[in-house]
Design a protein around this motif. Structure first.
Motif, PDB file in Angstrom:
ATOM      1  N   GLU A   1      -5.895  -3.813  -3.968  1.00 39.81           N
ATOM      2  CA  GLU A   1      -5.015  -4.963  -3.732  1.00 39.81           C
ATOM      3  C   GLU A   1      -5.816  -6.195  -3.331  1.00 39.81           C
ATOM      4  O   GLU A   1      -5.433  -7.328  -3.663  1.00 39.81           O
ATOM      5  CB  GLU A   1      -3.984  -4.615  -2.656  1.00 39.81           C
ATOM      6  CG  GLU A   1      -3.016  -3.502  -3.053  1.00 39.81           C
ATOM      7  CD  GLU A   1      -2.197  -3.838  -4.290  1.00 39.81           C
ATOM      8  OE1 GLU A   1      -1.906  -5.034  -4.516  1.00 39.81           O
ATOM      9  OE2 GLU A   1      -1.855  -2.911  -5.049  1.00 39.81           O
TER      10      GLU A   1
ATOM     11  N   PRO B   1      -6.826  -0.009  -0.365  1.00 36.39           N
ATOM     12  CA  PRO B   1      -6.731  -1.434   0.007  1.00 36.39           C
ATOM     13  C   PRO B   1      -7.587  -2.349  -0.859  1.00 36.39           C
ATOM     14  O   PRO B   1      -7.184  -3.474  -1.180  1.00 36.39           O
ATOM     15  CB  PRO B   1      -7.207  -1.445   1.462  1.00 36.39           C
ATOM     16  CG  PRO B   1      -6.858  -0.091   1.978  1.00 36.39           C
ATOM     17  CD  PRO B   1      -7.047   0.839   0.822  1.00 36.39           C
TER      18      PRO B   1
ATOM     19  N   LEU C   1       0.825  -1.206   0.000  1.00 35.24           N
ATOM     20  CA  LEU C   1       0.000   0.000   0.000  1.00 35.24           C
ATOM     21  C   LEU C   1       0.859   1.256   0.000  1.00 35.24           C
ATOM     22  O   LEU C   1       0.542   2.246  -0.671  1.00 35.24           O
ATOM     23  CB  LEU C   1      -0.944   0.001   1.201  1.00 35.24           C
ATOM     24  CG  LEU C   1      -2.016  -1.092   1.202  1.00 35.24           C
ATOM     25  CD1 LEU C   1      -2.843  -1.028   2.475  1.00 35.24           C
ATOM     26  CD2 LEU C   1      -2.925  -0.963  -0.018  1.00 35.24           C
TER      27      LEU C   1
END
Length: 261
Positions: A226, A223, A216
């Motif tokens: 990902e 978030p 990050l």
């Protein structure tokens, strides 16, 4: 630059440890004060000066950091007030929930000179130079604020903010480090249940959390971006995430944060 830390408890001790590991402060420029011999004895071989007399610590410092429990701030500040030089020294108070208005009233000497005051809220990761610190300049100039801001940047990341956000910062980062530890503990226990030794599970979880943070920080991604990369349709990741959400994971985190306000 001489720095005195008044209060060598969990936070004050962590602050001292972090500063002594930084490039900004040499141990010989640091004084650590606490009425408890036991609290300061661990620094006796560090090269820093130690004392049980707060006034001795305060008198000759360029920066005076008061790091005590909130209910002790008034007593400590009034105790060192005669030794403080408001024209020369910067005063940093690290104590959750204590307002600048109260601090300035306790430090009032009955003249027109105000103390050069800042409020700060770090977390205990400052001991390993990884604190998330919130800094509020109260009566300091930009150049004076920059000195303290840079000092905290040496031991983690420091965010200049407003006093009204200090309570939120406290629960998100200072209390938040405990919440993060609780996630680690839960994941380790889960790792043991699915077959790993506890010591192996701990290392797996720590590296996984470290990797998530590094991703990050390196990418600047949200978030969820990902998360999407590892949630294969019908796969185990989305099943696990949905089970956690069914148990109220996100809601529990948010409610815990709000409870600390």
């Amino acid at each position: 630059m001489k720095i005195s830390i008044i209060g060598a408890g969990a936070m004050g001790g962590a602050l001292a440890e972090g500063l002594m590991q930084s490039d900004a402060v040499s141990a010989s420029d640091l004084t650590i004060s606490d009425p408890s011999e036991a609290a300061i004895s661990r620094f006796s071989d560090s090269g820093a000066s130690i004392t049980t007399d707060n006034n001795v610590a305060a008198k000759h410092a360029d920066i005076v950091m008061v790091v005590v429990k909130p209910w002790l701030v008034e007593t400590v500040l009034k105790g060192i007030k005669p030794s403080l030089d408001y024209q020369r020294q910067l005063i940093v108070v690290i104590a959750a929930g204590v307002s600048s208005k109260s601090i300035l009233s306790w430090l009032d000497k009955g003249d027109l000179v105000q103390p050069k005051l800042l409020l700060a809220i770090p977390n205990t990761a400052i001991a390993v130079k990884e604190s998330m610190t919130f800094l509020v300049p109260v009566t300091t100039t930009k150049s004076e604020t920059d000195i303290i801001h840079q000092l905290f940047e040496e031991v983690g990341h420091c965010l200049l903010t407003e006093e009204r956000l200090l309570a939120a910062g406290t629960t998100l980062a200072s209390c938040g480090i405990a919440y993060a530890m609780r996630y680690v503990r839960a994941s380790v226990e889960g790792g043991v249940e699915i077959g790993f030794r506890a010591s192996d599970a701990l290392q797996i979880v720590l590296q996984t959390v470290k990797g998530a943070v590094s991703l990050l920080q390196a990418t600047g991604h949200h978030p969820e971006t990902e998360i999407d990369k590892v949630t294969t349709p019908g796969g185990v990741t989305i099943k696990g995430l949905n089970e956690m959400e069914n148990a109220g994971f996100t809601s529990a985190v948010i409610r815990g944060l709000k409870a600390g306000m």
